[in-house]
Design a protein around this motif. Structure first.
Motif, PDB file in Angstrom:
ATOM      1  N   GLY A  84      -7.155 -45.727  77.688  1.00  0.00           N
ATOM      2  CA  GLY A  84      -7.375 -45.948  76.324  1.00  0.00           C
ATOM      3  C   GLY A  84      -7.087 -45.509  75.409  1.00  0.00           C
ATOM      4  O   GLY A  84      -6.302 -45.000  74.283  1.00  0.00           O
ATOM      5  N   VAL A  85      -8.223 -43.844  75.450  1.00  0.00           N
ATOM      6  CA  VAL A  85      -7.889 -43.184  74.542  1.00  0.00           C
ATOM      7  C   VAL A  85      -6.827 -42.552  74.473  1.00  0.00           C
ATOM      8  O   VAL A  85      -6.174 -42.598  73.211  1.00  0.00           O
ATOM      9  CB  VAL A  85      -8.552 -42.518  74.223  1.00  0.00           C
ATOM     10  N   GLY A  86      -6.393 -42.056  75.729  1.00  0.00           N
ATOM     11  CA  GLY A  86      -4.498 -41.498  75.717  1.00  0.00           C
ATOM     12  C   GLY A  86      -3.627 -41.983  74.802  1.00  0.00           C
ATOM     13  O   GLY A  86      -2.680 -42.114  74.248  1.00  0.00           O
ATOM     14  N   LEU A  87      -4.319 -43.738  74.713  1.00  0.00           N
ATOM     15  CA  LEU A  87      -3.193 -44.658  74.277  1.00  0.00           C
ATOM     16  C   LEU A  87      -3.103 -44.467  71.985  1.00  0.00           C
ATOM     17  O   LEU A  87      -1.683 -44.430  72.367  1.00  0.00           O
ATOM     18  CB  LEU A  87      -2.842 -46.152  74.546  1.00  0.00           C
ATOM     19  N   THR A  88      -4.491 -44.300  72.137  1.00  0.00           N
ATOM     20  CA  THR A  88      -5.143 -43.810  70.867  1.00  0.00           C
ATOM     21  C   THR A  88      -4.298 -42.728  70.041  1.00  0.00           C
ATOM     22  O   THR A  88      -3.004 -43.470  69.122  1.00  0.00           O
ATOM     23  CB  THR A  88      -6.411 -44.146  71.029  1.00  0.00           C
ATOM     24  N   TYR A  89      -4.334 -41.651  71.066  1.00  0.00           N
ATOM     25  CA  TYR A  89      -3.903 -40.909  70.285  1.00  0.00           C
ATOM     26  C   TYR A  89      -1.457 -40.769  70.406  1.00  0.00           C
ATOM     27  O   TYR A  89      -1.593 -39.902  69.318  1.00  0.00           O
ATOM     28  CB  TYR A  89      -3.319 -38.908  71.355  1.00  0.00           C
ATOM     29  N   PHE A  90      -0.915 -41.721  71.045  1.00  0.00           N
ATOM     30  CA  PHE A  90       0.079 -41.953  70.577  1.00  0.00           C
ATOM     31  C   PHE A  90       0.378 -43.444  69.561  1.00  0.00           C
ATOM     32  O   PHE A  90       1.503 -43.555  69.142  1.00  0.00           O
ATOM     33  CB  PHE A  90       1.069 -42.429  71.747  1.00  0.00           C
TER      34      PHE A  90
END
Length: 399
Positions: A84-90
Motif C-alpha cells: 500500500g505504501v509502495g502504491l502511495t509512492y507512485f
C-alpha cells in the motif's frame, strides 16, 4: 511455549509500525490538501477510507486467524502495508492516493486483529491488565513518532523519499514477527493459560457475536476513537489555519498529546489492576473528556495545549480497559480472536466517522468549536458503555 513477554513486545513493535502507516497522512494534511486541491471533507476521507477498509476486513480476520494462525495473518497484513505504501509512492492523483489508503487499511486491519489476539492468547490473565496497558500505547507511540518525524522529513527530503522511508521501515518488523510469533498456540480453557483452539465452531462464533458485553466494549472504543482521531487528523490544520503556525510548530501539540496519552495507557493498566472493583476507574475519564472537548475550540495556543494535555492524561485509560476486557469478556478462549475482531470493528467505526464528520461540520459551519462540541457526545457514550462493562463484575484483576 515461547516466552510470553517476547510475544508482547514483538506484537507491540509491529503494531507501532502499522500505526506509522496509519498516521502517515495527518501530519502532512495541509501539504496534501494543497497538492491535490482538497476540501475539508475530501481531506477527511484520507483517514476515512483507511478506517473503512480496516473495518471491513476486521470481521473475517477474526475467523481467518483461527484457520491460519496469528503469524500468517499478521505477516499478510504487514505485506499489504508494504504494498500500500509502495502504491502511495507512485500516486500522482487523488483517486490513486485513496486507493493506496484502502490497501493500507486492509493491511492495518489484519495486523490490528492479529497482534492483540496473540497477546490475548499467550499472556496469563493475572498479567493481562498490565500487558494490555502496554499494548494500548501502540497507537500513541506510533502517532507521536509520525507527528515528530513526518514534517521534518518533508522539510529535509521530498515526499517521494518520505514514502520510501516509511515502506522500508516495515521490513524489520516482518522479519522479527516471523521469527518470534508461534505458528500455532496450544489448546486450553478460557480462564487459564493463554491458548486457543485451531478451529472455530458455529457455536463459538455466534456466542461472541451475541455477547452484549463485547459490543459495549466495541461501542466504547468507537466513541473513543471518534474523538482521538478527529483531534489527530485535524489538529495540524487547526493550528496552521486558525493560529498561524507552521506545520513543524503545529506538530508539537500532537506529539505532546500522544506522549501523555501513552503514559495514561500504562498507568491506566496499573489503575485497572488495583482498582478494577471501583466504578470511577471506568466512568471518570470520559466524564472529564465530556467537559473538556468544547474547550479545545478556543483558538489560543496556550489554552489548546493545556486542554489537550488534560484530555490526553485521562483518555488513554479507555483503550486499556477495552483491550484488557476482551480476553475476560469473551465467552470462550477460542473466541478471543472473534471478540477482538469486533473490538477492532468498533475502533475503526470511530476512525471512519470521526475525521469526516468533524470535517463536514467544519465545512458547513466554518467553526472548529462546533466540531469539538460534537466530540463530547462520544464521551457520553463511553460513560454508558464502560459502566455497563463494570457492572458485569468480570473485570477483577487484583489478587
Amino acid at each position: 511455549m515461547k516466552n510470553t513477554w517476547s510475544v508482547l513486545w514483538v506484537s507491540f513493535t509491529v503494531g507501532v509500525l502499522a500505526t506509522f502507516v496509519q498516521f502517515a497522512v495527518p501530519p502532512l494534511l495541509p501539504f496534501l490538501q494543497e497538492k491535490f486541491a482538497l476540501s475539508y471533507t475530501e481531506a477527511g476521507l484520507l483517514m476515512t477510507v483507511f478506517a473503512f477498509a480496516t473495518l471491513v476486513c476486521a470481521a473475517p480476520c477474526g475467523l481467518t486467524i483461527q484457520r491460519y494462525g496469528v503469524k500468517k495473518v499478521g505477516l499478510s497484513g504487514l505485506g499489504l502495508l508494504f504494498i500500500g505504501v509502495g502504491l502511495t509512492y507512485f500516486a500522482q492523483t487523488y483517486p490513486v492516493f485513496l486507493l493506496s489508503r484502502i490497501v493500507q487499511g486492509v493491511g492495518f486491519g489484519l495486523v490490528a486483529v492479529a497482534a492483540p489476539s496473540a497477546i490475548g492468547q499467550y499472556i496469563p490473565r493475572h498479567r493481562m491488565a498490565v500487558a494490555m496497558g502496554i499494548w494500548s500505547t501502540w497507537i500513541p507511540f506510533g502517532g507521536l513518532i509520525m507527528f515528530f518525524a513526518a514534517p521534518r522529513l518533508l522539510e529535509l527530503y521530498s515526499i517521494s523519499a518520505y514514502w520510501l522511508i516509511l515502506m522500508f521501515a516495515l521490513v524489520p518488523g516482518m522479519a522479527v514477527f516471523a521469527l518470534v510469533i508461534p505458528s500455532r498456540p496450544k489448546t486450553g480453557p478460557a480462564s487459564d493459560a493463554p491458548d486457543t483452539l485451531a478451529g472455530l465452531s458455529k457455536e463459538v462464533i455466534m456466542g461472541e457475536i451475541k455477547n452484549p458485553n463485547i459490543w459495549y466494549a466495541a461501542l466504547a472504543f468507537a466513541a473513543f476513537t471518534l474523538g482521538a482521531f478527529s483531534l489527530g487528523t485535524w489538529t495540524v490544520s487547526y493550528m496552521t489555519g486558525r493560529m498561524s503556525m507552521s506545520m513543524v510548530e503545529a506538530s508539537k501539540m500532537p506529539i505532546m498529546f500522544w506522549i501523555i496519552n501513552g503514559a495514561s495507557n500504562v498507568y491506566g493498566g496499573l489503575l485497572l489492576k488495583r482498582f478494577s472493583a471501583r466504578p470511577w476507574v471506568f466512568v471518570l475519564p470520559p466524564m472529564v473528556m465530556t467537559v473538556l472537548w468544547p474547550l479545545c475550540g478556543i483558538p489560543v495556543p496556550l489554552s489548546y495545549y493545556i486542554v489537550t494535555a488534560l484530555i490526553a492524561s485521562v483518555c488513554g485509560i479507555v483503550p486499556t480497559i477495552v483491550f484488557a476486557a476482551v480476553p475476560v469478556l469473551a465467552r470462550r478462549k477460542e473466541g478471543i480472536s472473534v471478540a477482538m475482531a469486533i473490538i477492532i470493528i468498533g475502533e475503526n467505526l470511530g476512525i471512519l466517522c470521526g475525521p469526516v464528520l468533524f470535517g463536514m461540520i467544519l465545512q458547513h459551519t466554518q467553526s472548529f468549536f462546533m466540531s469539538f462540541c460534537m466530540l463530547s457526545v462520544g464521551a457520553l457514550i463511553q460513560i454508558f458503555c464502560l459502566y455497563k462493562i463494570w457492572r458485569t463484575g468480570l473485570l477483577r484483576f487484583s489478587h
